[in-house]
Design a protein around this motif. Structure first.
Motif, PDB file in Angstrom:
ATOM      1  N   LEU A  45       0.968  -1.319  -0.047  1.00 49.89           N
ATOM      2  CA  LEU A  45       0.110  -0.007  -0.094  1.00 49.89           C
ATOM      3  C   LEU A  45       0.905   1.244   0.187  1.00 49.89           C
ATOM      4  O   LEU A  45       0.608   2.035  -0.693  1.00 49.89           O
ATOM      5  N   ASP A  46       1.886   1.221   0.973  1.00 43.27           N
ATOM      6  CA  ASP A  46       2.900   2.384   0.742  1.00 43.27           C
ATOM      7  C   ASP A  46       3.469   2.681  -0.559  1.00 43.27           C
ATOM      8  O   ASP A  46       3.859   3.857  -0.775  1.00 43.27           O
ATOM      9  N   ASP A  47       3.727   1.437  -1.306  1.00 47.41           N
ATOM     10  CA  ASP A  47       4.448   1.528  -2.558  1.00 47.41           C
ATOM     11  C   ASP A  47       3.518   2.277  -3.531  1.00 47.41           C
ATOM     12  O   ASP A  47       3.947   2.199  -4.835  1.00 47.41           O
ATOM     13  N   GLY A  48       1.915   2.299  -3.090  1.00 46.92           N
ATOM     14  CA  GLY A  48       1.255   2.877  -4.060  1.00 46.92           C
ATOM     15  C   GLY A  48       0.273   1.790  -4.905  1.00 46.92           C
ATOM     16  O   GLY A  48      -0.430   2.239  -5.749  1.00 46.92           O
ATOM     17  N   TYR A  49       0.343   0.685  -4.409  1.00 44.13           N
ATOM     18  CA  TYR A  49      -0.599  -0.353  -5.416  1.00 44.13           C
ATOM     19  C   TYR A  49      -1.853  -0.300  -4.609  1.00 44.13           C
ATOM     20  O   TYR A  49      -1.911  -0.006  -3.538  1.00 44.13           O
ATOM     21  N   GLU A  50      -2.806  -0.884  -5.477  1.00 45.68           N
ATOM     22  CA  GLU A  50      -4.039  -1.309  -5.125  1.00 45.68           C
ATOM     23  C   GLU A  50      -3.927  -2.791  -4.462  1.00 45.68           C
ATOM     24  O   GLU A  50      -3.750  -3.575  -5.111  1.00 45.68           O
ATOM     25  N   VAL A  51      -4.077  -2.912  -3.079  1.00 50.52           N
ATOM     26  CA  VAL A  51      -3.923  -4.142  -2.711  1.00 50.52           C
ATOM     27  C   VAL A  51      -5.343  -5.005  -2.161  1.00 50.52           C
ATOM     28  O   VAL A  51      -6.023  -4.365  -1.443  1.00 50.52           O
ATOM     29  N   PHE A  52      -5.302  -6.261  -2.424  1.00 45.71           N
ATOM     30  CA  PHE A  52      -6.317  -6.958  -1.950  1.00 45.71           C
ATOM     31  C   PHE A  52      -5.708  -8.318  -1.410  1.00 45.71           C
ATOM     32  O   PHE A  52      -4.528  -8.634  -1.651  1.00 45.71           O
ATOM     33  N   GLU A  53      -6.564  -8.907  -0.587  1.00 42.76           N
ATOM     34  CA  GLU A  53      -6.036 -10.110   0.197  1.00 42.76           C
ATOM     35  C   GLU A  53      -6.971 -11.363   0.112  1.00 42.76           C
ATOM     36  O   GLU A  53      -8.027 -11.379  -0.302  1.00 42.76           O
ATOM     37  N   ALA A  54      -6.177 -12.682   0.082  1.00 39.78           N
ATOM     38  CA  ALA A  54      -6.697 -13.830   0.072  1.00 39.78           C
ATOM     39  C   ALA A  54      -6.048 -14.603   1.242  1.00 39.78           C
ATOM     40  O   ALA A  54      -4.930 -14.519   1.483  1.00 39.78           O
ATOM     41  N   GLU A  55      -7.043 -15.504   1.778  1.00 37.57           N
ATOM     42  CA  GLU A  55      -6.322 -16.349   2.931  1.00 37.57           C
ATOM     43  C   GLU A  55      -5.881 -17.860   2.580  1.00 37.57           C
ATOM     44  O   GLU A  55      -5.277 -18.459   3.143  1.00 37.57           O
ATOM     45  N   SER A  56      -6.473 -18.211   1.446  1.00 34.51           N
ATOM     46  CA  SER A  56      -6.215 -19.710   0.998  1.00 34.51           C
ATOM     47  C   SER A  56      -6.188 -19.650  -0.734  1.00 34.51           C
ATOM     48  O   SER A  56      -6.535 -18.879  -1.354  1.00 34.51           O
TER      49      SER A  56
END
Lengths: 160, 375
Positions: A45-56
């Protein structure tokens, strides 16, 4: 470190420049360890990306499918950062499934146990392998290098 | 194997060398007395059959009983010397009155001789057996430790894996804090994460160290549920590398057994590792413990503390079943197994007055049941 990032971009070039025309690059981070996911996501996020998460692994496949179909008709994700060992599908399983269904999303595979087999598999899938513990700076570098490599390949038409 | 440990093969003669026959191992000075009495009864029957006066027999039983009572060699030797001297005199003395008396003394000396010889022989054999058992004990404990190190080698691979993630979380949080862009609250959150992850690593390492320690053999009441959970935690990482899951089920109440904890952990680690290795393509290992109540042959209720490890792997060929507890018997590839795991586990369980049973069907999986005395 298993993979030396290809650091041949200009120093002034911000990582976000390698995103799609529509905006910053969209990264999907998958790790079953919440604490590790948190630091990776924070850095990206700091790097400026749009970030999404996955758990598995299954979660990744679901999210990629969703992204490619209705909700986000744009490009879906630009980069997948995933752990190898996750409950259910492993990182390699996910990558093989994706490649089998002709999804060529660039990916970075993380592992705490980079044995010869895993290294060979990652190489054959052309996926950089980050062995834990890695520094977040390295992750940033590898992410940029991977995105740039893909951008270049697309530009020259090497990738289908 | 750690430097300085003897190679396993060099210990083989010590372990495989058949000990003295069990009957000798059971002899000691205490049962020298019944043994010599048995010999005397045999002599008496011989006397009776050959027509010797029964009074002679009864009389020569007397000094033996006396010697047995005192169990002292000096006393026995004194009696025997007197009898021999009187015997020598009788050869030269002659005369009907003496002959009868000296004949009795002569017989007594002979009987004492038998008694003392048996005591002496048994003492010597006993000392020999003790020395052999001491040597064997050392060899067995070295062998067990060597095999334990072998298991640790496998565990360490998994543990290294397990440490990678928390270590990464720590370095990652440190980097985030180092960027200087975090709010006070986020710095606090990062520090807390670092602390919890460090604690997680400490726990993993201390489990491994604890397992590696040369454990004592002193038995004490231990809750098998805790042993099972600790050992499973160490092996889970190595299991998940091949897509195996270890499912632990334990009863809500304590399952106390009288055990040397480190030894039983070693048995469990062996069984769990075998189960995982029997399923190279993944699967579920079921591990459980419970108190088992059964009726023995006389209809009395007996209790055992049971540990069960069950896999759904390749199973064991029926022809191999009788040999799987033999030392150095292995079906794993060269360099993959020492062939000692199960034989050592068997030895440990037997030392605990417990039993280790296997049932297996090729292609269906195997089930190992350890029964231990309850505490």
């Amino acid at each position: 470190m298993t993979t030396e990032p290809n650091l041949d971009w200009d120093d002034e070039e911000a990582p976000t420049d390698v995103g799609t025309d529509a905006g910053p690059a969209r990264v999907l981070v998958a790790d079953d360890d919440e604490a590790l996911r948190f630091v990776i996501v924070s850095r990206l996020l700091d790097d400026g990306y749009e970030v999404f998460e996955a758990e598995s692994g299954a979660d990744i496949l679901t999210k990629l499918d969703v992204m490619r179909q209705d909700d986000f008709p744009s490009e879906g994700f630009d980069l997948l950062v995933l752990d190898h060992r996750m409950p259910g599908l492993t990182g390699l399983d996910v990558l093989r499934t994706l490649r089998a269904s002709r999804c060529e999303i660039p990916a970075i595979l993380m592992t705490a146990f980079p044995d010869a087999t895993l290294q060979a598999e990652a190489r054959s899938l052309e996926v950089p392998l980050l062995s834990k513990p890695f520094s977040l700076a390295t992750l940033s570098d590898v992410a940029v290098a991977t995105l740039l490599a893909r951008a270049r390949a697309t530009a020259t038409g090497a990738t289908p | 194997m750690a430097h300085g440990e003897p190679p396993l093969e060099s210990l083989l003669p010590e372990v495989k060398e058949p000990l003295l026959p069990a009957v000798v191992a059971r002899l000691d000075r205490r049962n020298a007395v019944p043994v010599s009495l048995v010999l005397l009864v045999a002599a008496s029957i011989g006397d009776f059959l050959s027509g010797v006066d029964i009074m002679f027999t009864l009389l020569y039983l007397f000094p033996v009983a006396l010697g047995a009572w005192f169990r002292g060699r000096r006393f026995g030797f004194a009696l025997a010397s007197m009898a021999i001297v009187s015997g020598v005199f009788s050869s030269y003395g002659g005369g009907a009155a003496h002959v009868r008396l000296l004949a009795i003394a002569w017989n007594q000396a002979g009987a004492l001789g038998v008694f003392l010889s048996v005591v002496w022989l048994v003492d010597r054999l006993h000392a020999f057996v003790e020395e052999e058992q001491r040597k064997r004990g050392i060899a067995v404990s070295q062998l067990r430790h060597a095999e334990r190190l072998n298991v640790i080698g496998t565990m360490a691979a998994g543990v290294a894996h397990e440490l990678g993630t928390p270590l990464n979380v720590i370095t990652g949080n440190a980097e985030l804090m180092d960027s200087g862009q975090l709010t006070r609250e986020k710095v606090h959150r990062s520090s807390q994460t670092i602390l919890t992850q460090a604690a997680r690593m400490t726990e993993i390492i201390s489990h491994l160290l604890e397992f590696g320690r040369r454990g004592g053999t002193a038995r004490e009441p231990r809750d098998l549920r805790l042993l099972l959970q600790k050992t499973t935690a160490l092996l889970q990482p190595i299991a998940s590398r091949t897509g195996c899951t270890i499912v632990v089920s334990t009863p809500p109440t304590e399952v106390n057994a009288l055990v040397a904890a480190s030894e039983i952990e070693q048995v469990l680690a062996n069984l769990l590792l075998n189960a995982v290795q029997a399923m190279p393509d993944g699967g579920t290992v079921r591990a459980s413990c419970e108190l088992e109540h059964t009726l023995d042959a006389r209809g009395r209720e007996t209790s055992f503390a049971c540990l069960v490890v069950e896999d759904e792997g390749s199973g064991i060929r029926a022809a191999y079943l009788p040999r799987i507890f033999d030392p150095f018997f292995t079906t794993k590839g060269v360099g993959k197994g020492t062939g000692l795991g199960l034989s050592i586990s068997y030895g440990i369980v037997e030392d605990h007055q417990g039993t280790l049973h296997v049932s297996s069907e090729e292609g269906r999986g195997s089930k190992f049941v350890v029964r231990l005395p309850v505490a």
